[in-house]
Design a protein around this motif. Sequence first.
Motif, mmCIF file in Angstrom:
data_model
loop_
_atom_site.group_PDB
_atom_site.id
_atom_site.type_symbol
_atom_site.label_atom_id
_atom_site.label_comp_id
_atom_site.label_asym_id
_atom_site.label_seq_id
_atom_site.Cartn_x
_atom_site.Cartn_y
_atom_site.Cartn_z
ATOM 1 N N MET A 1 20.896 0.712 -9.826
ATOM 2 C CA MET A 1 20.005 1.059 -10.923
ATOM 3 C C MET A 1 19.234 2.320 -10.551
ATOM 4 S SD MET A 1 17.013 -1.078 -12.718
ATOM 5 C CE MET A 1 16.337 -0.338 -14.174
ATOM 6 N N THR A 2 18.998 3.145 -11.536
ATOM 7 C CA THR A 2 18.197 4.342 -11.326
ATOM 8 C C THR A 2 16.780 4.054 -11.786
ATOM 9 O OG1 THR A 2 20.109 5.741 -11.701
ATOM 10 C CG2 THR A 2 17.964 6.765 -11.896
ATOM 11 N N MET A 3 15.864 4.119 -10.855
ATOM 12 C CA MET A 3 14.445 3.936 -11.153
ATOM 13 C C MET A 3 13.692 4.693 -10.081
ATOM 14 S SD MET A 3 12.195 0.442 -11.320
ATOM 15 C CE MET A 3 11.147 0.262 -12.744
ATOM 16 N N ASP A 4 12.698 5.451 -10.497
ATOM 17 C CA ASP A 4 11.909 6.240 -9.564
ATOM 18 C C ASP A 4 10.888 5.330 -8.894
ATOM 19 O OD1 ASP A 4 10.939 8.423 -8.185
ATOM 20 O OD2 ASP A 4 9.678 9.104 -9.842
ATOM 21 N N VAL A 5 11.150 4.982 -7.629
ATOM 22 C CA VAL A 5 10.281 4.101 -6.861
ATOM 23 C C VAL A 5 9.898 4.806 -5.568
ATOM 24 C CG1 VAL A 5 10.124 1.879 -5.651
ATOM 25 C CG2 VAL A 5 11.351 2.025 -7.829
ATOM 26 N N THR A 6 8.620 4.741 -5.237
ATOM 27 C CA THR A 6 8.127 5.310 -3.985
ATOM 28 C C THR A 6 7.406 4.219 -3.220
ATOM 29 O OG1 THR A 6 7.842 7.489 -4.986
ATOM 30 C CG2 THR A 6 6.632 7.067 -2.949
ATOM 31 N N ILE A 7 7.702 4.129 -1.922
ATOM 32 C CA ILE A 7 7.006 3.187 -1.047
ATOM 33 C C ILE A 7 6.354 3.969 0.077
ATOM 34 C CG2 ILE A 7 9.181 2.666 0.156
ATOM 35 C CD1 ILE A 7 7.981 -0.093 0.869
ATOM 36 N N TYR A 8 5.053 3.715 0.266
ATOM 37 C CA TYR A 8 4.325 4.238 1.419
ATOM 38 C C TYR A 8 4.505 3.188 2.506
ATOM 39 C CZ TYR A 8 2.504 8.123 -1.205
ATOM 40 O OH TYR A 8 2.403 9.290 -1.926
ATOM 41 N N HIS A 9 5.346 3.501 3.462
ATOM 42 C CA HIS A 9 5.961 2.546 4.375
ATOM 43 C C HIS A 9 5.535 2.777 5.816
ATOM 44 C CE1 HIS A 9 9.202 0.036 5.921
ATOM 45 N NE2 HIS A 9 9.785 1.046 6.524
ATOM 46 N N ASN A 10 5.412 1.676 6.548
ATOM 47 C CA ASN A 10 5.251 1.715 7.998
ATOM 48 C C ASN A 10 6.389 0.891 8.569
ATOM 49 O OD1 ASN A 10 4.642 1.335 10.687
ATOM 50 N ND2 ASN A 10 2.495 0.872 10.351
ATOM 51 N N PRO A 11 7.388 1.522 9.200
ATOM 52 C CA PRO A 11 8.542 0.776 9.692
ATOM 53 C C PRO A 11 8.209 -0.255 10.768
ATOM 54 C CG PRO A 11 8.654 3.092 10.359
ATOM 55 C CD PRO A 11 7.492 2.956 9.427
ATOM 56 N N ALA A 12 7.032 -0.173 11.373
ATOM 57 C CA ALA A 12 6.632 -1.147 12.385
ATOM 58 C C ALA A 12 6.011 -2.409 11.770
ATOM 59 C CB ALA A 12 5.642 -0.512 13.360
ATOM 60 N N CYS A 13 5.823 -2.417 10.455
ATOM 61 C CA CYS A 13 5.159 -3.522 9.759
ATOM 62 C C CYS A 13 6.185 -4.417 9.077
ATOM 63 C CB CYS A 13 4.181 -2.933 8.734
ATOM 64 S SG CYS A 13 3.463 -4.156 7.614
ATOM 65 N N GLY A 14 6.157 -5.701 9.396
ATOM 66 C CA GLY A 14 7.089 -6.646 8.787
ATOM 67 C C GLY A 14 6.928 -6.754 7.284
ATOM 68 N N THR A 15 5.703 -6.764 6.797
ATOM 69 C CA THR A 15 5.475 -6.826 5.355
ATOM 70 C C THR A 15 6.075 -5.603 4.672
ATOM 71 O OG1 THR A 15 3.455 -8.119 5.654
ATOM 72 C CG2 THR A 15 3.695 -6.966 3.558
ATOM 73 N N SER A 16 5.903 -4.447 5.283
ATOM 74 C CA SER A 16 6.449 -3.215 4.725
ATOM 75 C C SER A 16 7.984 -3.252 4.744
ATOM 76 C CB SER A 16 5.907 -2.016 5.512
ATOM 77 O OG SER A 16 6.093 -0.822 4.818
ATOM 78 N N ARG A 17 8.559 -3.728 5.841
ATOM 79 C CA ARG A 17 10.035 -3.832 5.924
ATOM 80 C C ARG A 17 10.573 -4.804 4.880
ATOM 81 N NH1 ARG A 17 8.831 -4.065 11.483
ATOM 82 N NH2 ARG A 17 9.283 -6.310 11.498
ATOM 83 N N ASN A 18 9.898 -5.954 4.697
ATOM 84 C CA ASN A 18 10.323 -6.920 3.681
ATOM 85 C C ASN A 18 10.240 -6.325 2.279
ATOM 86 O OD1 ASN A 18 10.997 -9.294 5.198
ATOM 87 N ND2 ASN A 18 8.820 -9.665 5.520
ATOM 88 N N THR A 19 9.178 -5.589 2.008
ATOM 89 C CA THR A 19 9.002 -4.970 0.696
ATOM 90 C C THR A 19 10.117 -3.965 0.433
ATOM 91 O OG1 THR A 19 6.603 -5.283 0.824
ATOM 92 C CG2 THR A 19 7.411 -3.642 -0.746
#
Length: 142
Positions: A1-19
Amino acid sequence: MTMDVTIYHNPACGTSRNTLAMIRNAGIEPTVIDYLKNPPTREQLVKMIADAGLSVREAIREKGTPYAELGLDDPGLTDDQLLDAMLKDSILINRPFVITPIGTRLSRPSEIVLDILPDTHKGAFTKEDGEQVLDAQGKRLI
């Protein structure tokens, strides 16, 4: 699917990785911003916080940050002072913030991201801690 999504991510964070994994499970490849290396501007941060319906204080990360050492728990601090601290040390910005055309959320817990994604999930999804979020048909369980 094409949808403009941006995530402000921390790869060391499990919650961020799950999201991030849930976004991808919906068939979307988002723009991933490692906010510790590329923090948002003041204007972007203010907009994200407002669009997510949060106060500046609600958007500050306390755990694993210099929050207490900096005295940021002082209720007399203004939003501008808190924003200054967050911009000076981006680890103080809570994560992950996700922006889609449907809305903006601080995805804590990670399944909050489902509120702003289309219902296009590709099967089951289980978080890193073993908690199942989507069933085999991609339907939300929690």
